[in-house]
Design a protein around this motif. Structure first.
Motif, mmCIF file in Angstrom:
data_model
loop_
_atom_site.group_PDB
_atom_site.id
_atom_site.type_symbol
_atom_site.label_atom_id
_atom_site.label_comp_id
_atom_site.label_asym_id
_atom_site.label_seq_id
_atom_site.Cartn_x
_atom_site.Cartn_y
_atom_site.Cartn_z
ATOM 1 N N ASP A 86 4.564 28.522 -118.835
ATOM 2 C CA ASP A 86 4.684 29.796 -118.141
ATOM 3 C C ASP A 86 3.462 30.644 -118.465
ATOM 4 O OD1 ASP A 86 6.190 31.710 -116.523
ATOM 5 O OD2 ASP A 86 6.324 32.863 -118.380
ATOM 6 N N ARG A 87 3.012 31.389 -117.452
ATOM 7 C CA ARG A 87 1.845 32.233 -117.668
ATOM 8 C C ARG A 87 1.919 33.460 -116.774
ATOM 9 N NH1 ARG A 87 -4.480 30.376 -116.661
ATOM 10 N NH2 ARG A 87 -5.475 32.304 -117.389
ATOM 11 N N SER A 91 0.748 37.227 -120.781
ATOM 12 C CA SER A 91 1.464 36.328 -121.685
ATOM 13 C C SER A 91 1.287 34.883 -121.267
ATOM 14 C CB SER A 91 2.961 36.668 -121.717
ATOM 15 O OG SER A 91 3.575 36.354 -120.482
ATOM 16 N N CYS A 92 1.510 33.983 -122.214
ATOM 17 C CA CYS A 92 1.545 32.554 -121.908
ATOM 18 C C CYS A 92 2.503 31.874 -122.878
ATOM 19 C CB CYS A 92 0.160 31.902 -121.958
ATOM 20 S SG CYS A 92 -0.631 31.899 -123.580
ATOM 21 N N ARG A 93 3.169 30.852 -122.379
ATOM 22 C CA ARG A 93 4.102 30.072 -123.184
ATOM 23 C C ARG A 93 3.698 28.607 -123.095
ATOM 24 N NH1 ARG A 93 9.232 29.825 -121.362
ATOM 25 N NH2 ARG A 93 10.242 29.841 -123.400
ATOM 26 N N GLU A 115 4.791 31.379 -127.750
ATOM 27 C CA GLU A 115 4.395 32.401 -126.775
ATOM 28 C C GLU A 115 3.421 33.380 -127.407
ATOM 29 O OE1 GLU A 115 6.866 34.911 -123.652
ATOM 30 O OE2 GLU A 115 6.876 35.938 -125.610
ATOM 31 N N ARG A 117 1.757 37.122 -126.386
ATOM 32 C CA ARG A 117 1.975 38.221 -125.443
ATOM 33 C C ARG A 117 1.248 39.470 -125.941
ATOM 34 N NH1 ARG A 117 5.777 39.436 -121.574
ATOM 35 N NH2 ARG A 117 6.842 37.444 -122.028
#
Length: 289
Positions: A86-87, A91-93, A115, A117
């Motif tokens: 996820d981005r 944020s990015c995971r 993550e 953030r």
């Protein structure tokens, strides 16, 4: 940096690399980078994620129910490529799942989601460990970010670490990379520690408990870095003596005891995560002027 993921807002920008889900930079809007640059002359790390162990194992081997497996210092997650799941702009995971290769050295099913953030002038890094297996999942986990020492604009000035709780926690020493048996008196005085390279001549300062859930790293003038920790009872400070960085490391888990067992479940502060459960750990750093 090629291959990195950029997240940002009006105050901060952060680069994260899929290798190890490791942060590569932490910059303010005026271009100051507070993170160590990974100069190989000193230490190539910048902000590794430590999993499934923190610190060393005896002979670089852990034991699971009496059977031994190779395990390098700080585990294997920092040497594995994570998947981006996820981005957003800020944020990015990234996720690391167990594979046949990981089970050869760590015979468990797991999922580790990291993550990063940014929110205002605060960066938050969280790690969630999930146990999809049928048996308890033993592990240690930790964060190992390195920040510039001296801080930007603070060359020649005294730097210090101040604990939010004002405590004087006892410190343990490493014996060939393993945790010594003696709890020594604290280098902190009323929660304050003036930093000097001589503090690290015998390796990291490790505080098994009592350092609390927050601290400030700063110089006499200029920016301050304020840290808060979530579910991370152990704290270490480390500098390769003379290097221009300071690592501020909150952990849940430590190296094996010197002269003790290699069994993973008997390492200090090892987590035993029940089947089907998950557990979250977090580190936040706010840049204050």
């Amino acid at each position: 940096m090629s291959g990195t993921i950029l997240i940002e807002n009006e105050e901060l920008s952060v680069e994260v690399h899929p290798l190890g889900a490791e942060m590569q930079s932490l910059r303010t809007a005026d271009g100051r980078d507070f993170l160590w640059n990974g100069d190989a002359d000193w230490w190539t790390g910048r902000s590794p994620i430590l999993f499934p162990i923190v610190g060393k194992a005896p002979g670089d081997r852990i034991a699971i129910d009496g059977k031994t497996y190779p395990m390098a210092q700080h585990g294997f997650a920092r040497r594995r490529v994570f998947d981006l799941v996820d981005r957003t702009v800020s944020s990015c995971r990234l996720r690391l799942d167990s594979t046949e290769a990981t089970r050869e050295v760590y015979p468990f099913a797991f999922s580790l989601v990291v993550e990063h953030r940014v929110d205002g002038r605060t960066l938050t890094i969280t790690a969630e460990v999930n146990n999809p297996g049928d048996n308890p999942l033993p592990f240690g986990i930790g964060f190992h970010p390195a920040f510039l020492w001296p801080l930007p604009g603070a060359a020649g000035k005294m730097h210090r670490v101040t604990l939010d709780n004002g405590a004087e926690p006892g410190v343990v020493q490493l014996v060939n990379g393993l945790i010594g048996k003696t709890l020594h008196g604290s280098p902190f005085k009323d929660g304050r520690l003036e930093l000097a390279s001589s503090l690290f001549e015998n390796d990291a300062l490790i505080f098994p408990e009592g350092a609390g859930t927050g601290l400030t790293y700063c110089a006499d003038d200029g920016a301050k870095l304020h840290f808060t920790f979530e579910n991370l009872p152990n704290v270490a400070l480390w500098q390769k003596p003379g290097a221009p960085f300071l690592c501020i490391e909150p952990w849940h888990g430590m190296a094996a005891h010197a002269g003790g067992t290699a069994e993973l479940v008997e390492r200090p502060y090892t987590v035993a995560l029940a089947a089907g459960e998950s557990m979250r750990f977090g580190l936040a750093v706010e840049i204050r002027e």
